[in-house]
Design an enzyme around this catalytic site. Structure first.
Site, PDB file in Angstrom:
ATOM      1  N   GLU A   1      -2.336  -8.916   4.164  1.00 28.84           N
ATOM      2  CA  GLU A   1      -2.349  -9.367   5.555  1.00 28.84           C
ATOM      3  C   GLU A   1      -3.744  -9.506   6.140  1.00 28.84           C
ATOM      4  O   GLU A   1      -3.933 -10.175   7.161  1.00 28.84           O
ATOM      5  CB  GLU A   1      -1.513  -8.422   6.430  1.00 28.84           C
ATOM      6  CG  GLU A   1      -2.068  -7.018   6.606  1.00 28.84           C
ATOM      7  CD  GLU A   1      -1.639  -6.043   5.530  1.00 28.84           C
ATOM      8  OE1 GLU A   1      -1.651  -4.831   5.792  1.00 28.84           O
ATOM      9  OE2 GLU A   1      -1.306  -6.483   4.404  1.00 28.84           O
TER      10      GLU A   1
ATOM     11  N   CYS B   1       0.831  -1.209   0.000  1.00 30.71           N
ATOM     12  CA  CYS B   1       0.000   0.000   0.000  1.00 30.71           C
ATOM     13  C   CYS B   1       0.866   1.260   0.000  1.00 30.71           C
ATOM     14  O   CYS B   1       1.431   1.617  -1.020  1.00 30.71           O
ATOM     15  CB  CYS B   1      -0.979  -0.023   1.168  1.00 30.71           C
ATOM     16  SG  CYS B   1      -2.341   1.164   0.987  1.00 30.71           S
TER      17      CYS B   1
ATOM     18  N   HIS C   1      -3.820  -4.993   0.557  1.00 32.15           N
ATOM     19  CA  HIS C   1      -3.314  -5.504   1.838  1.00 32.15           C
ATOM     20  C   HIS C   1      -3.438  -7.032   1.890  1.00 32.15           C
ATOM     21  O   HIS C   1      -4.530  -7.559   2.110  1.00 32.15           O
ATOM     22  CB  HIS C   1      -4.090  -4.885   3.002  1.00 32.15           C
ATOM     23  CG  HIS C   1      -3.784  -3.436   3.214  1.00 32.15           C
ATOM     24  ND1 HIS C   1      -2.772  -3.000   4.033  1.00 32.15           N
ATOM     25  CD2 HIS C   1      -4.360  -2.318   2.688  1.00 32.15           C
ATOM     26  CE1 HIS C   1      -2.719  -1.677   4.013  1.00 32.15           C
ATOM     27  NE2 HIS C   1      -3.677  -1.243   3.206  1.00 32.15           N
TER      28      HIS C   1
END
Length: 510
Positions: free
Chosen positions: A169, A79, A167
């Protein structure tokens, strides 16, 4: 060279999730602020740049010196990290026409790229940004796009430098873990060696070297964290560990006696100290949540200062501090993240207390602590205990604390927790408890009007406490528990159930 990963934190709310996903791959990682790059870069085989609430176009944008990293180590920008690599290296970043936030799907995926193995067209990803990469940096090659984001992923030709606008994660990026594995294992060649057994072996050796033959006192709470910390220390230094279990007057019903007996059965050297009057006096008339926590923290330190003086040559105070405690108190490692709340066992000791602090679990998330405990052979029932806040019932009693309020909440809590066990629901819940509200409500009991306390029940599911969803407990169970509480606990005439998730609500009400 060790098989570690360095995560440079630019202040993203998701930075800790990057660490968790990396560790799920059995790879050790550390988070450091972007402006405090470790001097021992040889200890890291790969580097990840986190997201950030900042814009790379702002004059105050966080900037990092990558001269010793880029082109020399595998590098992944996430990002803000992806935008940073573009903006400051020949590309262009501009405001998005729309705020790109939420779920998206990859509409283009470059074929035959190791970085994207197992990640195909249609893969769902999570976007959270207001800027977009208009043109790639020098040497940039587009790897993936979504309908709204042309440069959703790219690499730098001739380097092991990769970048993604989304993202990986977060849970909503369905192939995020696969992508991280591709980068760390297949590209960066990081060995997947960080396991509970390896953590135990490494930590025990470090504790032996750090402590030697000096004595350590440890404050046991009855919870998983302090218990695992105690067993780790006992494994490292044996009888040089003196455990102290303090009754702060804010424990669950009958917990002091039952837990003390359990610890003695484990072979730990434990002393029970009843300091309930001391803690309740310190909290007298105090209703502000932060001041309550600080009052408990001070009383905690004072008790251990007194007890340490009774132990000849005690040099260390051990604590069961874990990663989320540190994150929410200060930020992961002093980076730009915001403080959420203070924790009574974080932040060191006052100068007058002549003890050094050792925190063997400081780098672990809650689920990792449990896996380490299992590796140490700790009883599964003890490891499965729900987390319980260090300040105890003080932060589950909104407003000022009195012995009467504590007694009421202990009874309510016991009915709720025992009910979860009896109905086979306890192990399906990550944490549960009751909250005594500073509210009275009108009720009718028999033919008489009552004006008594309201309690809220809270049950959440989570893995590490960083995020949590409320548990949809069966209506029949809630009905039975509500009736039992109102019928058996004098002073309570209304029960409500908390259906708030974290975020935006924290697990505890204070």
């Amino acid at each position: 060279m060790q098989n570690n990963v360095l995560i440079l934190d630019f202040g993203s709310q998701y930075t800790q999730l990057i660490a968790r996903r990396v560790r799920e791959l059995n790879i050790y990682c550390e988070i450091h602020p972007f402006n405090k790059i470790p001097s021992n870069l040889d200890a890291f085989k790969a580097v990840v740049l986190s997201g950030s609430p900042s814009s790379v176009r702002a004059e105050t944008a966080p900037k990092v010196d990558l001269s010793n990293i880029r082109g020399k180590k595998p590098l992944l920008g996430v990002c803000y990290g992806a935008q940073y690599l573009a903006h400051f290296h020949g590309g262009e970043v501009a405001p998005s026409n729309i705020r790109e936030y939420g779920r998206a799907n990859l509409s283009f995926v470059k074929e035959n790229e190791v970085f994207l193995e197992g990640v195909g067209q249609g893969s769902q990803v999570w976007m959270s940004h207001s800027d977009t990469i208009k043109s790639l940096p020098e040497g940039g090659v587009k790897l993936a796009s979504t309908h709204d984001v042309e440069n959703a992923a790219y690499k730098i030709e001739g380097e092991t430098t990769y970048a993604i606008q989304f993202h990986p994660e977060v849970y909503h990026s369905t192939d995020g873990k696969q992508l991280l594995e591709n980068f760390l294992v297949k590209i960066a060649k990081v060995a997947q060696e960080w396991t509970p057994n390896s953590f135990v072996d490494t930590t025990v050796d470090e504790l032996k070297n750090k402590i030697g033959t000096e004595k350590v006192i440890l404050g046991l709470s009855g919870g998983v964290d302090s218990t695992v910390a105690a067993v780790l220390l006992h494994k490292a230094i044996g009888d040089h560990l003196q455990c102290i279990f303090v009754n702060n007057g804010l424990l669950r019903k009958d917990e002091f006696d039952s837990v003390l007996k359990q610890y003695h059965g484990m072979g730990l050297n434990v002393k029970g100290v009843d300091a309930s009057a001391r803690f309740l006096n310190a909290l007298k008339g105090e209703s502000d949540p932060e001041r309550k926590r600080k009052a408990i923290g001070k009383a905690f330190v004072d008790v251990f200062d007194d007890e340490s003086k009774l132990i000849d040559d005690a040099k260390w105070l051990a604590q069961g501090t874990i990663y989320p405690d540190v994150i929410e108190s200060v930020s992961a490692t002093g980076g730009p993240s915001a403080t959420i709340k203070s924790h009574h066992n974080v932040g060191g000791l006052p100068d007058y207390m002549m003890l050094k602090v050792v925190e063997p679990l400081r780098a672990l998330f809650k689920d990792e602590v449990r896996r380490v405990g299992k590796s140490l052979g700790i009883d599964a029932e003890l490891l499965g205990r729900h987390p319980f806040p260090g300040p105890g019932l003080a932060i589950r009693i909104l407003g000022d604390i009195t012995a009467e309020k504590v007694a009421i909440l202990q009874e309510v809590d016991a009915i709720f927790i025992n009910g979860l066990r009896e109905h086979g629901l306890y192990d399906k819940v990550w944490q549960a408890g009751a909250i005594l509200l500073p509210v009275n409500s009108v009720g009718v009991m028999g033919d008489e009007r009552t004006y008594e306390k309201v309690v809220a029940l809270r049950a959440v599911e989570s893995t590490d406490g960083m995020t949590a969803d409320w548990v949809n407990l069966p209506y029949e169970f809630l009905q039975k528990i509500s009736n039992k509480i109102i019928n058996n606990v004098k002073g309570v005439n209304r029960v409500v159930y908390d259906i708030s998730s974290k975020p935006p609500a924290t697990i505890e009400w204070e």
